[in-house]
Motif scaffolding. Structure first.
Motif, mmCIF file in Angstrom:
data_model
loop_
_atom_site.group_PDB
_atom_site.id
_atom_site.type_symbol
_atom_site.label_atom_id
_atom_site.label_comp_id
_atom_site.label_asym_id
_atom_site.label_seq_id
_atom_site.Cartn_x
_atom_site.Cartn_y
_atom_site.Cartn_z
ATOM 1 N N HIS A 23 7.284 5.431 2.901
ATOM 2 C CA HIS A 23 6.667 6.194 3.986
ATOM 3 C C HIS A 23 7.353 5.875 5.323
ATOM 4 O O HIS A 23 8.042 4.855 5.456
ATOM 5 C CB HIS A 23 5.172 5.866 4.088
ATOM 6 N N PRO A 24 7.147 6.707 6.344
ATOM 7 C CA PRO A 24 7.734 6.461 7.670
ATOM 8 C C PRO A 24 6.924 5.429 8.448
ATOM 9 O O PRO A 24 6.160 5.756 9.364
ATOM 10 C CB PRO A 24 7.685 7.839 8.337
ATOM 11 N N ASN A 25 7.085 4.162 8.079
ATOM 12 C CA ASN A 25 6.335 3.085 8.719
ATOM 13 C C ASN A 25 6.961 2.728 10.065
ATOM 14 O O ASN A 25 8.131 3.002 10.314
ATOM 15 C CB ASN A 25 6.320 1.865 7.803
ATOM 16 N N GLU A 26 6.167 2.084 10.939
ATOM 17 C CA GLU A 26 6.642 1.761 12.288
ATOM 18 C C GLU A 26 6.156 0.378 12.726
ATOM 19 O O GLU A 26 5.097 -0.089 12.290
ATOM 20 C CB GLU A 26 6.115 2.777 13.311
ATOM 21 N N PHE A 27 6.935 -0.239 13.639
ATOM 22 C CA PHE A 27 6.506 -1.482 14.281
ATOM 23 C C PHE A 27 6.703 -1.362 15.785
ATOM 24 O O PHE A 27 7.700 -0.802 16.252
ATOM 25 C CB PHE A 27 7.285 -2.692 13.774
ATOM 26 N N PRO A 76 0.816 -1.214 0.000
ATOM 27 C CA PRO A 76 0.000 0.000 0.000
ATOM 28 C C PRO A 76 0.854 1.271 0.000
ATOM 29 O O PRO A 76 1.862 1.346 0.697
ATOM 30 C CB PRO A 76 -0.804 -0.109 1.302
ATOM 31 N N ASP A 77 0.408 2.257 -0.740
ATOM 32 C CA ASP A 77 1.103 3.543 -0.800
ATOM 33 C C ASP A 77 0.538 4.484 0.256
ATOM 34 O O ASP A 77 0.047 5.572 -0.033
ATOM 35 C CB ASP A 77 0.962 4.153 -2.197
ATOM 36 N N VAL A 78 0.592 4.047 1.526
ATOM 37 C CA VAL A 78 0.156 4.850 2.672
ATOM 38 C C VAL A 78 1.085 4.537 3.834
ATOM 39 O O VAL A 78 1.706 3.468 3.875
ATOM 40 C CB VAL A 78 -1.309 4.543 3.078
ATOM 41 N N PRO A 79 1.222 5.438 4.810
ATOM 42 C CA PRO A 79 2.019 5.128 6.010
ATOM 43 C C PRO A 79 1.376 3.974 6.787
ATOM 44 O O PRO A 79 0.151 3.908 6.917
ATOM 45 C CB PRO A 79 1.975 6.429 6.810
ATOM 46 N N ILE A 80 2.215 3.082 7.310
ATOM 47 C CA ILE A 80 1.723 1.876 7.975
ATOM 48 C C ILE A 80 2.383 1.716 9.342
ATOM 49 O O ILE A 80 3.602 1.869 9.481
ATOM 50 C CB ILE A 80 2.014 0.619 7.127
ATOM 51 N N VAL A 81 1.582 1.393 10.352
ATOM 52 C CA VAL A 81 2.086 1.044 11.672
ATOM 53 C C VAL A 81 1.540 -0.330 12.040
ATOM 54 O O VAL A 81 0.366 -0.624 11.805
ATOM 55 C CB VAL A 81 1.687 2.091 12.744
ATOM 56 N N ALA A 82 2.401 -1.190 12.592
ATOM 57 C CA ALA A 82 1.979 -2.517 13.039
ATOM 58 C C ALA A 82 2.288 -2.673 14.514
ATOM 59 O O ALA A 82 3.360 -2.268 14.978
ATOM 60 C CB ALA A 82 2.685 -3.601 12.225
ATOM 61 N N VAL A 83 1.341 -3.269 15.247
ATOM 62 C CA VAL A 83 1.488 -3.497 16.685
ATOM 63 C C VAL A 83 1.110 -4.942 16.979
ATOM 64 O O VAL A 83 0.068 -5.421 16.527
ATOM 65 C CB VAL A 83 0.593 -2.535 17.495
ATOM 66 N N THR A 84 1.958 -5.638 17.740
ATOM 67 C CA THR A 84 1.735 -7.059 18.014
ATOM 68 C C THR A 84 2.134 -7.370 19.443
ATOM 69 O O THR A 84 3.113 -6.816 19.963
ATOM 70 C CB THR A 84 2.557 -7.935 17.049
ATOM 71 N N GLY A 85 1.400 -8.276 20.083
ATOM 72 C CA GLY A 85 1.759 -8.730 21.420
ATOM 73 C C GLY A 85 3.017 -9.589 21.387
ATOM 74 O O GLY A 85 3.166 -10.444 20.509
ATOM 75 N N PRO A 114 6.806 -8.318 12.209
ATOM 76 C CA PRO A 114 7.752 -7.277 11.781
ATOM 77 C C PRO A 114 8.096 -7.348 10.298
ATOM 78 O O PRO A 114 8.476 -6.340 9.697
ATOM 79 C CB PRO A 114 8.984 -7.541 12.656
ATOM 80 N N VAL A 115 7.951 -8.535 9.701
ATOM 81 C CA VAL A 115 8.231 -8.687 8.270
ATOM 82 C C VAL A 115 7.329 -7.778 7.444
ATOM 83 O O VAL A 115 7.740 -7.273 6.388
ATOM 84 C CB VAL A 115 8.062 -10.165 7.841
ATOM 85 N N MET A 116 6.106 -7.555 7.919
ATOM 86 C CA MET A 116 5.184 -6.694 7.181
ATOM 87 C C MET A 116 5.736 -5.276 7.050
ATOM 88 O O MET A 116 5.566 -4.621 6.008
ATOM 89 C CB MET A 116 3.818 -6.666 7.862
ATOM 90 N N ILE A 117 6.391 -4.777 8.083
ATOM 91 C CA ILE A 117 6.957 -3.428 8.026
ATOM 92 C C ILE A 117 8.230 -3.420 7.180
ATOM 93 O O ILE A 117 8.534 -2.431 6.496
ATOM 94 C CB ILE A 117 7.214 -2.892 9.448
#
Length: 277
Positions: free
Chosen positions: A240-244, A210-219, A229-232
Protein backbone atom coordinates in the motif's frame (compact mmCIF):
# COMPACT_ATOMS: atom_id res chain seq x y z
CA UNK A 1 5.49 7.20 27.95
CA UNK A 2 7.97 9.14 30.07
CA UNK A 3 7.87 12.33 32.11
CA UNK A 4 8.58 15.50 30.16
CA UNK A 5 9.45 19.06 31.04
CA UNK A 6 7.60 20.24 27.93
CA UNK A 7 4.84 22.78 28.59
CA UNK A 8 1.38 21.32 28.81
CA UNK A 9 -0.85 22.05 25.81
CA UNK A 10 -3.66 24.53 26.23
CA UNK A 11 -7.08 23.03 26.72
CA UNK A 12 -8.82 22.48 23.39
CA UNK A 13 -12.26 23.86 22.58
CA UNK A 14 -15.23 21.78 23.68
CA UNK A 15 -16.24 19.34 20.93
CA UNK A 16 -18.97 20.77 18.71
CA UNK A 17 -21.15 17.79 19.62
CA UNK A 18 -21.29 15.99 22.96
CA UNK A 19 -20.09 12.42 23.11
CA UNK A 20 -22.59 9.63 23.55
CA UNK A 21 -21.20 7.61 26.44
CA UNK A 22 -21.85 3.91 27.06
CA UNK A 23 -20.22 0.79 28.50
CA UNK A 24 -18.60 -2.12 26.74
CA UNK A 25 -17.71 -5.43 28.39
CA UNK A 26 -15.91 -5.30 31.77
CA UNK A 27 -17.19 -1.73 32.39
CA UNK A 28 -14.99 -0.30 29.66
CA UNK A 29 -16.06 3.29 28.95
CA UNK A 30 -16.79 4.08 25.28
CA UNK A 31 -17.48 7.37 23.50
CA UNK A 32 -19.15 8.28 20.19
CA UNK A 33 -19.13 11.77 18.70
CA UNK A 34 -21.51 11.87 15.72
CA UNK A 35 -20.48 14.26 12.94
CA UNK A 36 -23.15 16.88 12.12
CA UNK A 37 -22.73 15.95 8.45
CA UNK A 38 -21.04 12.52 8.29
CA UNK A 39 -19.62 12.02 4.81
CA UNK A 40 -16.70 9.71 5.59
CA UNK A 41 -15.95 6.55 7.53
CA UNK A 42 -15.72 6.95 11.34
CA UNK A 43 -12.35 7.32 13.04
CA UNK A 44 -11.56 5.09 16.03
CA UNK A 45 -9.04 6.63 18.45
CA UNK A 46 -6.85 4.42 20.68
CA UNK A 47 -5.03 6.19 23.52
CA UNK A 48 -1.66 5.39 25.07
CA UNK A 49 -0.57 3.80 28.34
CA UNK A 50 -1.48 5.72 31.50
CA UNK A 51 -3.52 8.34 29.64
CA UNK A 52 -7.16 8.28 28.48
CA UNK A 53 -9.35 9.25 25.55
CA UNK A 54 -9.87 12.65 27.17
CA UNK A 55 -6.18 13.30 27.79
CA UNK A 56 -4.86 11.88 24.53
CA UNK A 57 -7.51 13.14 22.11
CA UNK A 58 -10.09 15.55 23.55
CA UNK A 59 -7.78 17.90 25.46
CA UNK A 60 -5.31 17.97 22.56
CA UNK A 61 -7.95 19.11 20.08
CA UNK A 62 -8.58 16.10 17.84
CA UNK A 63 -12.36 15.81 17.98
CA UNK A 64 -13.48 18.97 16.20
CA UNK A 65 -11.08 18.67 13.21
CA UNK A 66 -12.21 15.09 12.64
CA UNK A 67 -15.88 16.03 12.92
CA UNK A 68 -15.41 18.98 10.59
CA UNK A 69 -13.72 16.67 8.08
CA UNK A 70 -16.89 14.53 8.00
CA UNK A 71 -15.81 11.73 10.34
CA UNK A 72 -17.80 10.59 13.34
CA UNK A 73 -15.38 9.69 16.14
CA UNK A 74 -15.17 6.60 18.35
CA UNK A 75 -12.96 6.00 21.38
CA UNK A 76 -12.76 3.93 24.53
CA UNK A 77 -10.67 4.00 27.69
CA UNK A 78 -8.49 0.97 28.30
CA UNK A 79 -9.26 -1.00 31.48
CA UNK A 80 -7.63 0.77 34.40
CA UNK A 81 -7.59 4.07 32.51
CA UNK A 82 -9.87 7.10 32.28
CA UNK A 83 -13.51 6.37 33.02
CA UNK A 84 -13.17 2.59 32.66
CA UNK A 85 -13.32 0.13 35.53
CA UNK A 86 -10.39 -1.70 37.12
CA UNK A 87 -11.15 -5.42 36.75
CA UNK A 88 -9.39 -7.69 39.23
CA UNK A 89 -8.81 -10.57 36.80
CA UNK A 90 -6.12 -10.44 34.13
CA UNK A 91 -8.39 -11.57 31.28
CA UNK A 92 -10.04 -8.16 30.63
CA UNK A 93 -6.58 -6.70 29.90
CA UNK A 94 -5.31 -9.29 27.45
CA UNK A 95 -4.97 -9.08 23.69
CA UNK A 96 -8.19 -10.93 22.92
CA UNK A 97 -10.19 -8.73 25.28
CA UNK A 98 -8.75 -5.50 23.84
CA UNK A 99 -9.44 -6.64 20.29
CA UNK A 100 -12.93 -7.59 21.46
CA UNK A 101 -13.63 -4.08 22.80
CA UNK A 102 -12.80 -2.63 19.39
CA UNK A 103 -15.10 -5.09 17.62
CA UNK A 104 -17.86 -4.44 20.14
CA UNK A 105 -17.55 -0.66 19.77
CA UNK A 106 -17.61 -0.74 15.96
CA UNK A 107 -20.61 -3.07 15.99
CA UNK A 108 -22.49 -1.09 18.65
CA UNK A 109 -22.43 2.13 16.60
CA UNK A 110 -23.37 0.26 13.41
CA UNK A 111 -20.20 1.11 11.49
CA UNK A 112 -19.09 -0.95 8.51
CA UNK A 113 -15.45 0.09 8.31
CA UNK A 114 -13.35 2.60 10.28
CA UNK A 115 -10.07 4.45 10.12
CA UNK A 116 -7.95 3.74 13.21
CA UNK A 117 -5.56 6.17 14.88
CA UNK A 118 -3.49 4.88 17.78
CA UNK A 119 -0.91 6.62 19.94
CA UNK A 120 2.03 4.82 21.62
CA UNK A 121 0.48 1.66 23.15
CA UNK A 122 -2.64 2.48 21.14
CA UNK A 123 -0.50 2.16 17.99
CA UNK A 124 0.52 -1.33 19.02
CA UNK A 125 -3.13 -2.23 19.61
CA UNK A 126 -4.23 -0.66 16.33
CA UNK A 127 -1.53 -2.54 14.40
CA UNK A 128 -2.61 -5.85 15.93
CA UNK A 129 -6.28 -5.16 15.27
CA UNK A 130 -5.56 -4.44 11.61
CA UNK A 131 -3.58 -7.68 11.34
CA UNK A 132 -6.56 -9.65 12.65
CA UNK A 133 -9.42 -7.65 11.13
CA UNK A 134 -8.28 -5.78 7.99
CA UNK A 135 -11.79 -6.19 6.58
CA UNK A 136 -13.09 -3.67 9.14
CA UNK A 137 -10.41 -1.03 8.58
CA UNK A 138 -9.99 1.61 5.86
CA UNK A 139 -6.56 2.85 6.95
CA UNK A 140 -4.32 2.97 10.01
CA UNK A 141 -2.62 5.96 11.65
CA UNK A 142 0.27 5.44 14.06
CA UNK A 143 1.52 8.10 16.46
CA UNK A 144 4.63 7.78 18.64
CA UNK A 145 5.04 4.20 17.48
CA UNK A 146 8.01 1.85 17.64
CA UNK A 147 8.86 -1.69 16.53
CA UNK A 148 10.08 -2.29 20.08
CA UNK A 149 7.58 -3.45 22.69
CA UNK A 150 8.49 -1.26 25.64
CA UNK A 151 5.78 -2.60 27.95
CA UNK A 152 7.21 -6.08 27.33
CA UNK A 153 10.67 -4.76 28.20
CA UNK A 154 9.55 -3.54 31.63
CA UNK A 155 11.26 -5.41 34.50
CA UNK A 156 8.30 -6.59 36.54
CA UNK A 157 10.61 -8.33 39.01
CA UNK A 158 11.96 -4.91 39.97
CA UNK A 159 8.43 -3.50 40.13
CA UNK A 160 7.32 -6.31 42.46
CA UNK A 161 10.33 -5.75 44.74
CA UNK A 162 9.64 -2.01 44.79
CA UNK A 163 6.01 -2.55 45.76
CA UNK A 164 6.93 -5.07 48.43
CA UNK A 165 9.68 -3.23 50.29
CA UNK A 166 10.50 -0.05 48.31
CA UNK A 167 13.57 -1.65 46.72
CA UNK A 168 14.97 0.81 44.16
CA UNK A 169 14.13 0.30 40.51
CA UNK A 170 17.45 0.38 38.65
CA UNK A 171 16.31 -0.26 35.07
CA UNK A 172 15.75 3.20 33.47
CA UNK A 173 12.83 2.16 31.25
CA UNK A 174 11.09 0.37 34.10
CA UNK A 175 11.59 3.35 36.41
CA UNK A 176 10.16 5.71 33.79
CA UNK A 177 7.10 3.57 33.09
CA UNK A 178 6.50 3.01 36.80
CA UNK A 179 6.58 6.77 37.41
CA UNK A 180 3.89 7.19 34.79
CA UNK A 181 1.81 4.28 36.09
CA UNK A 182 1.83 5.82 39.59
CA UNK A 183 0.32 9.12 38.43
CA UNK A 184 -3.05 7.71 39.53
CA UNK A 185 -2.42 5.46 42.57
CA UNK A 186 -6.02 4.24 42.54
CA UNK A 187 -5.40 2.65 39.13
CA UNK A 188 -1.82 1.47 39.61
CA UNK A 189 -2.74 -2.19 40.13
CA UNK A 190 -4.93 -2.18 37.02
CA UNK A 191 -2.24 -0.54 34.90
CA UNK A 192 0.27 -3.15 36.02
CA UNK A 193 -2.22 -5.83 34.98
CA UNK A 194 -2.26 -4.31 31.50
CA UNK A 195 1.53 -4.55 31.42
CA UNK A 196 1.49 -8.16 32.65
CA UNK A 197 -1.07 -9.03 29.98
CA UNK A 198 0.98 -7.24 27.31
CA UNK A 199 4.04 -9.27 28.27
CA UNK A 200 2.10 -12.45 27.52
CA UNK A 201 1.13 -11.07 24.10
CA UNK A 202 3.98 -11.40 21.61
CA UNK A 203 4.35 -8.29 19.47
CA UNK A 204 6.44 -8.75 16.34
CA UNK A 205 5.46 -6.28 13.62
CA UNK A 206 8.00 -7.74 11.20
CA UNK A 207 6.11 -11.05 11.25
CA UNK A 208 2.58 -9.67 10.88
CA UNK A 209 1.96 -6.64 8.65
CA UNK A 210 -1.57 -5.20 8.32
CA UNK A 211 -3.08 -5.29 4.84
CA UNK A 212 -4.24 -1.65 5.02
CA UNK A 213 -2.63 1.71 4.12
CA UNK A 214 -0.55 3.01 7.04
CA UNK A 215 0.67 6.49 8.00
CA UNK A 216 3.02 7.15 10.94
CA UNK A 217 3.68 10.53 12.55
CA UNK A 218 6.30 11.15 15.25
CA UNK A 219 7.77 14.18 17.01
CA UNK A 220 11.37 14.89 16.00
CA UNK A 221 12.33 15.13 19.70
CA UNK A 222 10.54 11.91 20.68
CA UNK A 223 13.27 9.84 22.35
CA UNK A 224 10.90 6.90 22.77
CA UNK A 225 9.98 6.57 19.11
CA UNK A 226 13.05 7.66 17.14
CA UNK A 227 12.92 4.26 15.44
CA UNK A 228 9.33 4.76 14.26
CA UNK A 229 10.31 5.09 10.54
CA UNK A 230 11.18 1.38 10.74
CA UNK A 231 7.47 0.65 11.06
CA UNK A 232 6.82 2.13 7.61
CA UNK A 233 9.81 0.25 6.19
CA UNK A 234 8.27 -2.94 7.55
CA UNK A 235 4.84 -1.95 6.23
CA UNK A 236 6.21 -1.76 2.68
CA UNK A 237 5.49 -5.50 2.49
CA UNK A 238 1.75 -4.76 2.31
CA UNK A 239 2.06 -3.03 -1.06
CA UNK A 240 0.00 0.00 0.00
CA UNK A 241 1.06 3.68 -0.32
CA UNK A 242 2.27 4.05 3.27
CA UNK A 243 3.75 7.30 4.61
CA UNK A 244 5.94 8.63 7.42
CA UNK A 245 6.14 12.22 8.75
CA UNK A 246 8.23 13.94 11.42
CA UNK A 247 6.76 16.83 13.45
CA UNK A 248 9.47 19.44 14.13
CA UNK A 249 10.06 20.49 17.73
CA UNK A 250 7.67 17.99 19.32
CA UNK A 251 8.30 15.08 21.70
CA UNK A 252 6.36 12.03 22.88
CA UNK A 253 4.24 14.06 25.26
CA UNK A 254 3.26 17.15 23.28
CA UNK A 255 3.12 15.95 19.67
CA UNK A 256 -0.56 15.02 19.93
CA UNK A 257 -1.54 18.68 20.20
CA UNK A 258 0.31 19.54 16.96
CA UNK A 259 -1.77 20.88 14.09
CA UNK A 260 0.70 19.34 11.62
CA UNK A 261 0.09 15.92 13.17
CA UNK A 262 -3.66 16.38 12.74
CA UNK A 263 -3.31 17.64 9.18
CA UNK A 264 -1.14 14.70 8.08
CA UNK A 265 -3.49 12.12 9.58
CA UNK A 266 -6.73 13.71 8.36
CA UNK A 267 -5.36 14.19 4.85
CA UNK A 268 -4.22 10.55 4.71
CA UNK A 269 -7.64 9.38 5.87
CA UNK A 270 -9.30 11.60 3.25
CA UNK A 271 -7.28 10.11 0.41
CA UNK A 272 -8.04 6.54 1.46
CA UNK A 273 -11.69 6.98 2.45
CA UNK A 274 -12.90 5.87 -0.97
CA UNK A 275 -11.84 2.27 -0.41
CA UNK A 276 -14.53 -0.39 0.00
CA UNK A 277 -17.71 0.99 1.52
Amino acid sequence: MQPSTSPKPNLAPTPIVAAKKFRLSHRVAAFHWVAPEPTKHPVLLLHGFATSSAMNWVMTGWINPLLEAGHSVLAFDLPGHGDSGTPEDLEPYNRHALIGYINQLITTVGANKVHILGYSFGSRLGWQYCVEHPERVVSLGLGGTSPKDRLAMMRLDQVDAYLEDQSPITDPLTKSLMTIAETDPSKLAARLKLIRAAQRWPYDPETDVPDVPIVAVTGEKDQIAQDSPVMIEIAAANGHPNEFHWVPGRDHINVTSSRLFKDKIIEFFRRHDGRQK
